[in-house]
Write an enzyme that holds these catalytic residues in place. Structure first.
Site, mmCIF file in Angstrom:
data_model
loop_
_atom_site.group_PDB
_atom_site.id
_atom_site.type_symbol
_atom_site.label_atom_id
_atom_site.label_comp_id
_atom_site.label_asym_id
_atom_site.label_seq_id
_atom_site.Cartn_x
_atom_site.Cartn_y
_atom_site.Cartn_z
ATOM 1 N N TYR A 1 -12.801 41.484 -13.770
ATOM 2 C CA TYR A 1 -13.092 41.055 -12.402
ATOM 3 C C TYR A 1 -11.846 41.197 -11.527
ATOM 4 O O TYR A 1 -11.878 41.873 -10.490
ATOM 5 C CB TYR A 1 -13.575 39.606 -12.432
ATOM 6 C CG TYR A 1 -14.002 39.052 -11.090
ATOM 7 C CD1 TYR A 1 -15.183 39.470 -10.490
ATOM 8 C CD2 TYR A 1 -13.229 38.094 -10.431
ATOM 9 C CE1 TYR A 1 -15.597 38.949 -9.261
ATOM 10 C CE2 TYR A 1 -13.628 37.569 -9.214
ATOM 11 C CZ TYR A 1 -14.809 37.996 -8.630
ATOM 12 O OH TYR A 1 -15.204 37.471 -7.418
ATOM 13 N N LYS B 1 -11.370 44.080 -8.744
ATOM 14 C CA LYS B 1 -11.267 43.756 -7.310
ATOM 15 C C LYS B 1 -9.946 44.275 -6.724
ATOM 16 O O LYS B 1 -9.882 44.671 -5.562
ATOM 17 C CB LYS B 1 -11.357 42.235 -7.116
ATOM 18 C CG LYS B 1 -12.756 41.674 -7.372
ATOM 19 C CD LYS B 1 -13.703 41.987 -6.213
ATOM 20 C CE LYS B 1 -15.042 41.325 -6.395
ATOM 21 N NZ LYS B 1 -15.949 41.571 -5.276
ATOM 22 N N ASN C 1 -12.943 30.094 -3.575
ATOM 23 C CA ASN C 1 -14.120 29.316 -4.044
ATOM 24 C C ASN C 1 -15.048 28.896 -2.918
ATOM 25 O O ASN C 1 -14.662 28.099 -2.067
ATOM 26 C CB ASN C 1 -13.622 27.999 -4.657
ATOM 27 C CG ASN C 1 -13.538 28.076 -6.156
ATOM 28 O OD1 ASN C 1 -13.890 29.090 -6.740
ATOM 29 N ND2 ASN C 1 -13.074 27.004 -6.758
ATOM 30 N N ARG D 1 -19.998 27.850 -12.646
ATOM 31 C CA ARG D 1 -18.939 27.527 -11.690
ATOM 32 C C ARG D 1 -18.858 26.012 -11.576
ATOM 33 O O ARG D 1 -19.843 25.292 -11.810
ATOM 34 C CB ARG D 1 -19.191 28.181 -10.334
ATOM 35 C CG ARG D 1 -18.913 29.662 -10.395
ATOM 36 C CD ARG D 1 -18.867 30.289 -9.033
ATOM 37 N NE ARG D 1 -20.060 31.047 -8.745
ATOM 38 C CZ ARG D 1 -20.131 32.015 -7.837
ATOM 39 N NH1 ARG D 1 -19.085 32.325 -7.131
ATOM 40 N NH2 ARG D 1 -21.254 32.661 -7.617
ATOM 41 N N VAL E 1 -18.703 23.713 -9.212
ATOM 42 C CA VAL E 1 -19.584 22.902 -8.350
ATOM 43 C C VAL E 1 -21.014 22.875 -8.907
ATOM 44 O O VAL E 1 -21.616 21.801 -9.053
ATOM 45 C CB VAL E 1 -19.582 23.434 -6.896
ATOM 46 C CG1 VAL E 1 -20.600 22.700 -6.048
ATOM 47 C CG2 VAL E 1 -18.195 23.302 -6.281
HETATM 48 N N1 LIG Z 1 -18.778 32.721 -4.236
HETATM 49 C C1 LIG Z 1 -17.478 32.736 -4.289
HETATM 50 O O1 LIG Z 1 -16.845 31.693 -4.398
HETATM 51 C C2 LIG Z 1 -16.714 34.038 -4.205
HETATM 52 C C3 LIG Z 1 -15.300 33.974 -4.240
HETATM 53 C C4 LIG Z 1 -14.586 35.154 -4.166
HETATM 54 C C5 LIG Z 1 -15.218 36.362 -4.024
HETATM 55 N N2 LIG Z 1 -16.579 36.404 -3.986
HETATM 56 C C6 LIG Z 1 -17.202 37.733 -3.892
HETATM 57 O O2 LIG Z 1 -18.322 37.699 -3.020
HETATM 58 C C7 LIG Z 1 -19.344 38.561 -3.516
HETATM 59 C C8 LIG Z 1 -20.648 37.778 -3.636
HETATM 60 O O3 LIG Z 1 -20.464 36.725 -4.564
HETATM 61 P P1 LIG Z 1 -21.589 35.608 -4.830
HETATM 62 O O4 LIG Z 1 -20.893 34.340 -5.074
HETATM 63 O O5 LIG Z 1 -22.613 35.699 -3.801
HETATM 64 O O6 LIG Z 1 -22.134 36.096 -6.245
HETATM 65 P P2 LIG Z 1 -23.621 36.487 -6.684
HETATM 66 O O7 LIG Z 1 -23.535 36.842 -8.142
HETATM 67 O O8 LIG Z 1 -24.589 35.468 -6.251
HETATM 68 O O9 LIG Z 1 -23.867 37.808 -5.824
HETATM 69 C C9 LIG Z 1 -23.547 39.095 -6.236
HETATM 70 C C10 LIG Z 1 -24.745 39.985 -5.945
HETATM 71 O O10 LIG Z 1 -24.425 41.328 -6.273
HETATM 72 C C11 LIG Z 1 -25.499 41.879 -7.018
HETATM 73 N N3 LIG Z 1 -24.931 42.929 -7.870
HETATM 74 C C12 LIG Z 1 -24.091 42.803 -8.915
HETATM 75 N N4 LIG Z 1 -23.778 44.008 -9.408
HETATM 76 C C13 LIG Z 1 -24.441 44.914 -8.657
HETATM 77 C C14 LIG Z 1 -24.522 46.321 -8.675
HETATM 78 N N5 LIG Z 1 -23.855 47.049 -9.580
HETATM 79 N N6 LIG Z 1 -25.306 46.936 -7.755
HETATM 80 C C15 LIG Z 1 -26.008 46.219 -6.835
HETATM 81 N N7 LIG Z 1 -25.962 44.880 -6.768
HETATM 82 C C16 LIG Z 1 -25.172 44.243 -7.672
HETATM 83 C C17 LIG Z 1 -26.064 40.729 -7.804
HETATM 84 O O11 LIG Z 1 -27.397 40.946 -8.249
HETATM 85 C C18 LIG Z 1 -25.978 39.608 -6.772
HETATM 86 O O12 LIG Z 1 -27.111 39.555 -5.952
HETATM 87 C C19 LIG Z 1 -18.851 39.129 -4.846
HETATM 88 O O13 LIG Z 1 -18.329 40.405 -4.619
HETATM 89 C C20 LIG Z 1 -17.749 38.185 -5.229
HETATM 90 O O14 LIG Z 1 -16.768 38.814 -6.008
HETATM 91 C C21 LIG Z 1 -17.334 35.266 -4.094
#
Ligand SMILES: NC(=O)c1ccc[n+]([C@@H]2O[C@H](COP(=O)([O-])OP(=O)(O)OC[C@H]3O[C@@H](n4cnc5c(N)ncnc54)[C@H](O)[C@@H]3O)[C@@H](O)[C@H]2O)c1
Length: 323
Positions: free
Chosen positions: A150, A154, A179, A191, A193
């Site tokens: 990851y 990224k 987060n 996670r 929370v």
């Molecule tokens: N939620 C957080 O706290 C947080 C923090 C830092 C970064 N992010 C980034 O934000 C983005 C969204 O995170 P989230 O928390 O909504 O997670 P999430 O897992 O709910 O959302 C990720 C989405 O991407 C889709 N996905 C995964 N691989 C895929 C692929 N190869 N092709 C098409 N779709 C794909 C999944 O089905 C899902 O709907 C991510 O890139 C994550 O790294 C989130």
């Protein structure tokens, strides 16, 4: 297809996930046409079911590790499993989603001249020896540990964004997200929370890693989405990376105690061994976001937790009824 000069067609990859579905809601609310692309790896159609009848909304099942041809003028690239349980389940796919996903979406942006925003992460800072972390900090990441798929995925995606910017003059925006929590988080994503709320609502023991003195910052989802939309709207010269998160810092034990109080749970707190590479501290320095976006989080932790608990209560009760 006819194109009007002020017509905005936005692509949200990972749009059926937690953050992506809130972003789709926000953009549709703003009157923008949205293509939501997702392979439903961790996301679900349920998260966007209420948008399916909207003529401005289109849902496409597709994996970003494969190229796609669409006509768009903005891309939010969020597709990637985000919680350790999910991204460590198939680490090779995780790296592919970040790296091949970035290559394919940047290729699409290059062809359509769309501006493109990358959902990067505070995990690019690794286990930081600087606290709080400004964007100028290069991070301390273990490249061969279980979180590397990851973190390094990224980091490489950020590299690709900046190389496309320098080499092909693409209009890029990189957000380093800390987060974030709220309704539509996956209840079993492991996670902190979601774990605590699920355990508290079930009156099960609340499991802390270590003694719970490690700190985290928690940003409510609508605040985060506001930051992403503002970043996309910045002048061409603004590329980021920009930290987006809530600088309010809490120990994981404090979070557990708040969740117990807000749910009125009978849960007790239990300690488990710390997993490898678990960061001890995590707090964003959001000075740059304040200055360039005029942005800062508004929703207090207690209020955000209340809304999230309400959602989990509803979803878990519906699950018990159907199962
Ligand atoms: N939620 C957080 O706290 C947080 C923090 C830092 C970064 N992010 C980034 O934000 C983005 C969204 O995170 P989230 O928390 O909504 O997670 P999430 O897992 O709910 O959302 C990720 C989405 O991407 C889709 N996905 C995964 N691989 C895929 C692929 N190869 N092709 C098409 N779709 C794909 C999944 O089905 C899902 O709907 C991510 O890139 C994550 O790294 C989130």
């Amino acid at each position: 297809m006819l194109r009007f000069p002020d017509y905005v067609q936005v692509l949200v990859t990972g749009g059926a996930g937690f953050l992506g579905s809130h972003l789709c809601d926000r953009l549709i609310g703003d009157g923008v046409a949205v293509i939501c692309l997702d392979n439903f790896y961790t996301g679900t159609r349920r998260n966007v079911a209420h948008l399916l009848d909207n003529p401005m909304f289109e849902l496409v099942r597709h994996d970003v590790t494969f190229p796609i041809y669409l006509e768009v003028n903005q891309i939010y690239n969020l597709a990637c499993a985000a919680s350790p349980i999910h991204y460590q389940f198939d680490p090779v796919q995780t790296t592919k989603s970040s790296v091949h996903g970035a290559i394919n979406m940047l290729g699409l942006a290059k062809r359509t001249r769309a501006r493109i925003l990358q959902a990067s992460t505070s995990e690019v800072y690794g286990d930081p020896d600087l606290h709080p972390q400004p964007e100028s900090y290069w991070g301390r990441v273990n490249p061969i540990g279980p979180r590397a798929c990851y973190d390094e995925g990224k980091r490489c995606a950020e590299t690709l964004f900046f190389d496309y910017h320098r080499q092909h003059q693409l209009l890029i925006k990189v957000a380093r997200i800390f987060n974030t929590y709220g309704p539509r988080m996956h209840p079993n994503d492991g996670r902190v929370v979601s774990n605590f709320i699920r355990q508290a609502l079930g009156n099960e023991p609340i499991t802390l890693f270590g003694d719970g003195s490690q700190t985290r910052s928690f940003c409510y989802v609508t605040d985060l989405i506001e930051g992403l939309v503002r970043l996309m709207a910045t002048p061409d010269a603004v590329t980021g990376p920009v930290n987006l998160g809530n600088p309010g810092e809490f120990t994981v034990r404090e979070l557990a105690e708040k969740v117990i109080a807000l749910t009125g749970s009978r849960s007790r707190i239990e300690s488990l061994p710390l997993p490898p590479d678990d960061p001890k501290q995590r707090q964003p320095d959001i000075g740059l976001a304040r200055k360039t976006l005029g942005w800062e989080p508004k929703v207090a932790l207690d209020e955000g937790l209340r809304r999230t608990i309400e959602y989990f209560d509803r979803v878990l009760a519906a699950g018990r009824k159907s199962g």
